[in-house]
Design a protein around this motif. Structure first.
Motif, PDB file in Angstrom:
ATOM      1  N   SER A  58       0.837  -1.195   0.000  1.00 25.34           N
ATOM      2  CA  SER A  58       0.000   0.000   0.000  1.00 25.34           C
ATOM      3  C   SER A  58       0.875   1.250   0.000  1.00 25.34           C
ATOM      4  CB  SER A  58      -0.914   0.012   1.229  1.00 25.34           C
ATOM      5  OG  SER A  58      -0.151   0.056   2.425  1.00 25.34           O
ATOM      6  N   GLY A  59       0.260   2.378  -0.386  1.00 26.52           N
ATOM      7  CA  GLY A  59       0.963   3.657  -0.305  1.00 26.52           C
ATOM      8  C   GLY A  59       1.130   4.369  -1.627  1.00 26.52           C
ATOM      9  N   ILE A  60       1.541   3.631  -2.671  1.00 21.93           N
ATOM     10  CA  ILE A  60       1.747   4.233  -3.988  1.00 21.93           C
ATOM     11  C   ILE A  60       1.041   3.347  -5.018  1.00 21.93           C
ATOM     12  CG2 ILE A  60       3.428   5.145  -5.641  1.00 21.93           C
ATOM     13  CD1 ILE A  60       5.469   5.285  -3.438  1.00 21.93           C
ATOM     14  N   PRO A  61      -0.231   3.613  -5.303  1.00 19.57           N
ATOM     15  CA  PRO A  61      -1.008   2.733  -6.190  1.00 19.57           C
ATOM     16  C   PRO A  61      -0.419   2.593  -7.591  1.00 19.57           C
ATOM     17  CG  PRO A  61      -2.442   4.255  -5.003  1.00 19.57           C
ATOM     18  CD  PRO A  61      -1.037   4.713  -4.747  1.00 19.57           C
ATOM     19  N   ASP A  62       0.243   3.658  -8.092  1.00 14.51           N
ATOM     20  CA  ASP A  62       0.766   3.614  -9.458  1.00 14.51           C
ATOM     21  C   ASP A  62       2.051   2.793  -9.586  1.00 14.51           C
ATOM     22  OD1 ASP A  62      -1.311   5.231 -10.233  1.00 14.51           O
ATOM     23  OD2 ASP A  62      -0.156   7.095 -10.029  1.00 14.51           O
ATOM     24  N   LEU A  63       2.633   2.451  -8.476  1.00 22.76           N
ATOM     25  CA  LEU A  63       3.891   1.703  -8.510  1.00 22.76           C
ATOM     26  C   LEU A  63       3.613   0.227  -8.790  1.00 22.76           C
ATOM     27  CD1 LEU A  63       6.888   2.265  -8.200  1.00 22.76           C
ATOM     28  CD2 LEU A  63       6.685   1.782  -5.762  1.00 22.76           C
ATOM     29  N   ASP A  64       4.299  -0.305  -9.787  1.00 24.39           N
ATOM     30  CA  ASP A  64       4.059  -1.681 -10.221  1.00 24.39           C
ATOM     31  C   ASP A  64       4.348  -2.670  -9.086  1.00 24.39           C
ATOM     32  OD1 ASP A  64       3.607  -3.632 -12.499  1.00 24.39           O
ATOM     33  OD2 ASP A  64       5.607  -4.233 -11.844  1.00 24.39           O
ATOM     34  N   ARG A  65       3.392  -3.552  -8.837  1.00 26.50           N
ATOM     35  CA  ARG A  65       3.516  -4.526  -7.740  1.00 26.50           C
ATOM     36  C   ARG A  65       4.729  -5.432  -7.943  1.00 26.50           C
ATOM     37  NH1 ARG A  65       0.386  -7.124  -3.845  1.00 26.50           N
ATOM     38  NH2 ARG A  65       0.871  -9.337  -3.559  1.00 26.50           N
ATOM     39  N   ALA A  66       4.927  -5.883  -9.167  1.00 30.95           N
ATOM     40  CA  ALA A  66       6.051  -6.781  -9.440  1.00 30.95           C
ATOM     41  C   ALA A  66       7.382  -6.088  -9.170  1.00 30.95           C
ATOM     42  CB  ALA A  66       5.989  -7.268 -10.880  1.00 30.95           C
ATOM     43  N   LEU A  67       7.453  -4.778  -9.482  1.00 30.26           N
ATOM     44  CA  LEU A  67       8.675  -4.017  -9.221  1.00 30.26           C
ATOM     45  C   LEU A  67       8.947  -3.931  -7.721  1.00 30.26           C
ATOM     46  CD1 LEU A  67      11.003  -2.100 -10.011  1.00 30.26           C
ATOM     47  CD2 LEU A  67       9.345  -0.226  -9.982  1.00 30.26           C
ATOM     48  N   VAL A  68       7.909  -3.678  -6.941  1.00 29.32           N
ATOM     49  CA  VAL A  68       8.066  -3.572  -5.487  1.00 29.32           C
ATOM     50  C   VAL A  68       8.570  -4.891  -4.908  1.00 29.32           C
ATOM     51  CG1 VAL A  68       6.858  -3.206  -3.296  1.00 29.32           C
ATOM     52  CG2 VAL A  68       6.317  -1.780  -5.271  1.00 29.32           C
ATOM     53  N   ILE A  69       7.954  -5.987  -5.333  1.00 27.89           N
ATOM     54  CA  ILE A  69       8.335  -7.308  -4.814  1.00 27.89           C
ATOM     55  C   ILE A  69       9.779  -7.643  -5.184  1.00 27.89           C
ATOM     56  CG2 ILE A  69       7.897  -9.780  -5.070  1.00 27.89           C
ATOM     57  CD1 ILE A  69       4.917  -9.111  -5.224  1.00 27.89           C
ATOM     58  N   ALA A  70      10.141  -7.340  -6.428  1.00 32.65           N
ATOM     59  CA  ALA A  70      11.507  -7.632  -6.868  1.00 32.65           C
ATOM     60  C   ALA A  70      12.514  -6.743  -6.140  1.00 32.65           C
ATOM     61  CB  ALA A  70      11.617  -7.440  -8.378  1.00 32.65           C
ATOM     62  N   GLN A  71      12.188  -5.446  -5.994  1.00 35.40           N
ATOM     63  CA  GLN A  71      13.097  -4.514  -5.331  1.00 35.40           C
ATOM     64  C   GLN A  71      13.307  -4.890  -3.868  1.00 35.40           C
ATOM     65  OE1 GLN A  71      14.705  -2.172  -6.918  1.00 35.40           O
ATOM     66  NE2 GLN A  71      15.730  -1.193  -5.191  1.00 35.40           N
ATOM     67  N   ALA A  72      12.269  -5.406  -3.230  1.00 34.09           N
ATOM     68  CA  ALA A  72      12.367  -5.807  -1.823  1.00 34.09           C
ATOM     69  C   ALA A  72      13.120  -7.119  -1.650  1.00 34.09           C
ATOM     70  CB  ALA A  72      10.972  -5.919  -1.213  1.00 34.09           C
ATOM     71  N   GLY A  73      13.454  -7.772  -2.758  1.00 31.40           N
ATOM     72  CA  GLY A  73      14.186  -9.034  -2.674  1.00 31.40           C
ATOM     73  C   GLY A  73      13.323 -10.217  -2.299  1.00 31.40           C
ATOM     74  N   ILE A  74      12.016 -10.120  -2.555  1.00 31.16           N
ATOM     75  CA  ILE A  74      11.093 -11.201  -2.218  1.00 31.16           C
ATOM     76  C   ILE A  74      11.076 -12.215  -3.356  1.00 31.16           C
ATOM     77  CG2 ILE A  74       8.704 -11.773  -1.626  1.00 31.16           C
ATOM     78  CD1 ILE A  74       8.408  -8.833  -0.715  1.00 31.16           C
ATOM     79  N   THR A  75      11.292 -13.467  -3.026  1.00 27.60           N
ATOM     80  CA  THR A  75      11.297 -14.553  -3.995  1.00 27.60           C
ATOM     81  C   THR A  75      10.261 -15.605  -3.573  1.00 27.60           C
ATOM     82  OG1 THR A  75      12.945 -15.895  -2.821  1.00 27.60           O
ATOM     83  CG2 THR A  75      13.778 -14.165  -4.293  1.00 27.60           C
ATOM     84  N   PRO A  76       9.991 -16.576  -4.434  1.00 23.85           N
ATOM     85  CA  PRO A  76       9.068 -17.651  -4.034  1.00 23.85           C
ATOM     86  C   PRO A  76       9.541 -18.421  -2.804  1.00 23.85           C
ATOM     87  CG  PRO A  76       9.345 -17.637  -6.413  1.00 23.85           C
ATOM     88  CD  PRO A  76      10.344 -16.670  -5.865  1.00 23.85           C
ATOM     89  N   GLU A  77      10.823 -18.297  -2.462  1.00 24.03           N
ATOM     90  CA  GLU A  77      11.359 -19.005  -1.298  1.00 24.03           C
ATOM     91  C   GLU A  77      11.381 -18.132  -0.041  1.00 24.03           C
ATOM     92  OE1 GLU A  77      13.116 -19.038  -4.338  1.00 24.03           O
ATOM     93  OE2 GLU A  77      12.034 -20.912  -4.797  1.00 24.03           O
ATOM     94  N   SER A  78      10.936 -16.873  -0.155  1.00 23.54           N
ATOM     95  CA  SER A  78      10.959 -15.978   1.009  1.00 23.54           C
ATOM     96  C   SER A  78       9.924 -16.411   2.042  1.00 23.54           C
ATOM     97  CB  SER A  78      10.686 -14.534   0.576  1.00 23.54           C
ATOM     98  OG  SER A  78      11.722 -14.049  -0.253  1.00 23.54           O
ATOM     99  N   THR A  79      10.343 -16.458   3.305  1.00 26.56           N
ATOM    100  CA  THR A  79       9.465 -16.892   4.391  1.00 26.56           C
ATOM    101  C   THR A  79       9.569 -15.928   5.564  1.00 26.56           C
ATOM    102  OG1 THR A  79      11.133 -18.231   5.539  1.00 26.56           O
ATOM    103  CG2 THR A  79       9.925 -19.289   3.724  1.00 26.56           C
ATOM    104  N   PHE A  80       8.723 -16.128   6.545  1.00 25.11           N
ATOM    105  CA  PHE A  80       8.768 -15.331   7.768  1.00 25.11           C
ATOM    106  C   PHE A  80      10.142 -15.445   8.430  1.00 25.11           C
ATOM    107  CE2 PHE A  80       8.268 -14.579  12.281  1.00 25.11           C
ATOM    108  CZ  PHE A  80       7.424 -13.479  12.333  1.00 25.11           C
ATOM    109  N   ILE A  81      10.737 -16.621   8.357  1.00 20.62           N
ATOM    110  CA  ILE A  81      12.014 -16.872   9.017  1.00 20.62           C
ATOM    111  C   ILE A  81      13.176 -16.202   8.303  1.00 20.62           C
ATOM    112  CG2 ILE A  81      13.671 -18.653   9.684  1.00 20.62           C
ATOM    113  CD1 ILE A  81      11.245 -18.593  11.475  1.00 20.62           C
TER     114      ILE A  81
END
Length: 276
Positions: A58-81
């Motif tokens: 949330s916060g910047i609706p125009d910002l591409d979701r895929a870009l945010v996830i990639a920039q944050a370093g989130i991968t299919p293997e990312s977990t709470f731990i």
């Protein structure tokens, strides 16, 4: 004799029934303990090691979701731990349109990303591809928007102070002004939040480099041709004082090109009447 035998038989039957109930209760308790243990192992041992089932942005609706996830370093293997929230925040804040980011892991498998967009506190102009182009600056001196449509520019120019005298080298989105301008831009933000009418009385603020180090400001009021020279700081009290001095000069017919407020008081030189 038969009566006592009968009583004894009843006691034996009651004891046997009680024993059976104890065994059933124990088995139920053991079963519940096993189920609870499995759930706890699943909740605290397995689920936090599984990929996030929900990612909220949330916060910047125009910002591409895929870009945010990639920039944050989130991968299919990312977990709470294994997710490093602090590192993800730093990575997201390197995006030119993001002022701040908060990454919150919600146990056991939810991730929440809250972004704060940059907002303009001033408008400048720079030459881009041979054309004079508007450049938008936030309170940290970061260029987060270059160019605007005519209607948008007209609306923004009426609400943002225009700064001239800035030199942009290799201008790009994310370009940051030198740190010495941060205090001045912070002053503009505070004034615009507390008393935007004061800033609207100024049509232009010129940044003038000093001979050796630093800079000073030259303000051009919207409704009078006189220049106002100050140091490198602005505040509401100073602007009110300058507007008051201009008003007094206008009513008294004082004719001057520039008023110097760098010492805290108004210093000026009256124009000499031109000889015929």
């Amino acid at each position: 004799m038969m009566s006592s035998d009968y009583i004894y038989a009843e006691e034996q039957a009651g004891a046997a029934a009680h024993s059976r109930m104890d065994k059933i209760l124990k088995r139920v308790l053991i079963l519940l303990a096993v189920v609870l243990g499995v759930e706890l192992v699943w909740l605290f041992g397995i689920t936090p090691c599984m990929p996030f089932s929900k990612i909220e942005i949330s916060g910047i609706p125009d910002l591409d979701r895929a870009l945010v996830i990639a920039q944050a370093g989130i991968t299919p293997e990312s977990t709470f731990i294994n997710m490093n929230a602090g590192k993800a925040e730093q990575a997201l804040e390197s995006l030119y349109m993001v002022e701040s980011a908060v990454v919150h892991k919600r146990f056991p498998d939810t991730l929440r990303i809250t972004l704060t967009p940059r907002t303009a506190v001033a408008l400048a102009f720079a030459e881009v591809n041979g054309r004079l182009t508007p450049v938008f600056l936030d309170r940290h001196g970061v260029v987060f928007k270059i160019g605007a449509h005519d209607r948008e520019l007209k609306n923004l120019a009426s609400s943002l102070p225009i700064i001239s005298g800035l030199v942009f080298e290799n201008l790009n989105l994310g370009t940051r002004l030198p740190a010495l301008f941060k205090g001045f831009l912070g002053d503009l933000e505070r004034i615009s939040l507390n008393n935007p009418g004061l800033l609207s009385a100024i049509s232009e603020i010129r940044v003038q480099k000093k001979l050796y180090d630093g800079f000073e400001l030259v303000l051009y009021p919207a409704h009078t041709p006189v220049r106002l020279r100050v140091g490198n700081e602005l505040n509401e009290d100073m602007l009110r004082y300058m507007m008051l001095v201009i008003d007094v000069f206008d009513r008294q017919g004082v004719d001057t090109e520039e008023i110097d407020f760098r010492t805290g008081t108004a210093a000026f030189k009256v124009k000499e009447a031109s000889s015929g």
